[in-house]
Motif scaffolding. Structure first.
Motif, PDB file in Angstrom:
ATOM      1  N   VAL A 157     -43.446 -83.608  61.945  1.00  0.00           N
ATOM      2  CA  VAL A 157     -44.273 -82.794  62.832  1.00  0.00           C
ATOM      3  C   VAL A 157     -45.461 -82.305  62.020  1.00  0.00           C
ATOM      4  O   VAL A 157     -45.303 -81.508  61.090  1.00  0.00           O
ATOM      5  N   ASP A 159     -49.199 -80.587  60.940  1.00  0.00           N
ATOM      6  CA  ASP A 159     -49.795 -79.264  61.129  1.00  0.00           C
ATOM      7  C   ASP A 159     -50.536 -79.196  62.462  1.00  0.00           C
ATOM      8  O   ASP A 159     -50.541 -78.150  63.125  1.00  0.00           O
ATOM      9  N   GLU A 162     -48.009 -78.717  65.233  1.00  0.00           N
ATOM     10  CA  GLU A 162     -47.506 -77.342  65.185  1.00  0.00           C
ATOM     11  C   GLU A 162     -48.523 -76.365  65.756  1.00  0.00           C
ATOM     12  O   GLU A 162     -48.183 -75.460  66.520  1.00  0.00           O
ATOM     13  N   ARG A 166     -47.543 -74.256  69.118  1.00  0.00           N
ATOM     14  CA  ARG A 166     -47.010 -72.979  68.637  1.00  0.00           C
ATOM     15  C   ARG A 166     -46.965 -71.938  69.752  1.00  0.00           C
ATOM     16  O   ARG A 166     -47.914 -71.772  70.511  1.00  0.00           O
ATOM     17  N   ALA A 210     -38.935 -77.650  62.258  1.00  0.00           N
ATOM     18  CA  ALA A 210     -40.129 -77.654  63.112  1.00  0.00           C
ATOM     19  C   ALA A 210     -40.081 -76.500  64.110  1.00  0.00           C
ATOM     20  O   ALA A 210     -41.099 -75.838  64.359  1.00  0.00           O
ATOM     21  N   ASP A 213     -41.152 -73.328  62.627  1.00  0.00           N
ATOM     22  CA  ASP A 213     -42.590 -73.254  62.381  1.00  0.00           C
ATOM     23  C   ASP A 213     -43.397 -72.974  63.646  1.00  0.00           C
ATOM     24  O   ASP A 213     -44.540 -72.524  63.553  1.00  0.00           O
ATOM     25  N   VAL A 214     -42.844 -73.256  64.829  1.00  0.00           N
ATOM     26  CA  VAL A 214     -43.641 -73.130  66.056  1.00  0.00           C
ATOM     27  C   VAL A 214     -43.151 -72.043  67.005  1.00  0.00           C
ATOM     28  O   VAL A 214     -43.883 -71.657  67.925  1.00  0.00           O
TER      29      VAL A 214
END
Length: 274
Positions: A157, A159, A162, A166, A210, A213-214
């Protein structure tokens, strides 16, 4: 197709998700769309009937890439339902397998990676993923400020992905395989390498990382998708992701839900953001 006047929001059902077939249903007052049609026309209609919907009301299909578990039924649908518009990028259209059959040219619309589409009460954003396909892309849908995103069939995944998804209100994140099951399983080493590589699929741990991160304050539903029937188990994917998120202090089953998907049973319709 009946256009409703009441704005009930954006409703979604993951009709089927696995490495054997994928389709997701999304509706707003003005639109009824599918993301992928990786099953037979009959199976797709059976799944839609299970949530009280019908193929004849679908106005658009968004194809992510040319692998048959994502496009198997698109030819049948397009030829049978002339009101239906098929969206994909040009390399994907060119790479569709012969088994799909001829698609009516007047029903095709090129939708490039990184592009956005305004369909009135439904905004669609595409983003590229890293997969061994011509130009695989997935989509984020927005209605009245609520967002739903799908991310599967990618080796990692990025940047950019993301940043795009997000704090989405709901999302499908790939948890294709358990690393130990894959390594010890029956697949030839070349296929295992492909799945584990940057152009393959996300493991349970990759998917969990992932998600961490989101995820945001708006995120209420996370669906675990595209599980391999040979290299994963639904309960194993669920507990792996849940435990990893809990270890980071995230309030699983309180602030948000982790939900399973199935290759043959449609998830109940839900309203995004509700």
């Amino acid at each position: 197709m009946t256009i409703l006047t009441e704005d009930f929001g954006m409703r979604v059902s993951v009709l089927a998700s696995s490495s054997s077939g994928n389709a997701t249903y999304i509706e707003t007052p003005q639109h009824k769309v599918l993301v992928d049609a990786g099953l037979s026309g009959k199976k797709l209609n059976d799944l839609l009937h299970s949530i009280d919907r019908d193929l004849k009301d679908i106005d658009s299909v968004f194809i992510t890439h040319e692998h048959t578990d994502h496009c198997r039924g698109v030819g049948v649908l397009a030829r049978r339902y002339p009101q239906l518009t098929v969206y994909a990028n040009a390399p994907t259209f060119a790479a569709l397998p012969r088994s799909v059959g001829e698609l009516p040219p007047d029903q095709l619309r090129v939708f490039d990676r990184g592009a956005a589409l305004d369909l009135g009460d439904l905004d669609v954003e595409s983003f590229g993923v890293s997969h061994d396909a011509a130009a695989a892309q997935f989509y984020q849908f927005q209605h009245d400020g609520k967002r739903f995103a799908i991310v599967t069939d990618t080796g990692y995944v990025s940047d950019h992905i993301e940043g795009t998804i997000r704090d989405a209100d709901a999302l499908v994140m790939e948890t294709n395989h358990d690393l130990e099951m894959l390594r010890e399983g029956p697949y030839p080493w070349s296929l295992k390498q492909r799945i584990l590589g940057d152009f393959g699929h996300l493991s349970n741990e990759d998917g969990a990382n992932a998600i961490m991160d989101v995820i945001g304050l708006k995120t209420k539903r996370i669906y675990l998708g595209h599980l391999s029937p040979h290299n994963n188990i639904k309960a194993l994917a669920h507990v792996t992701v849940a435990n990893m998120l809990k270890a980071q202090g995230l309030a699983v089953d309180h602030d948000f839900k982790i939900l399973d998907t199935d290759p043959a049973i449609a998830d109940p319709l839900f309203t995004v953001g509700a």
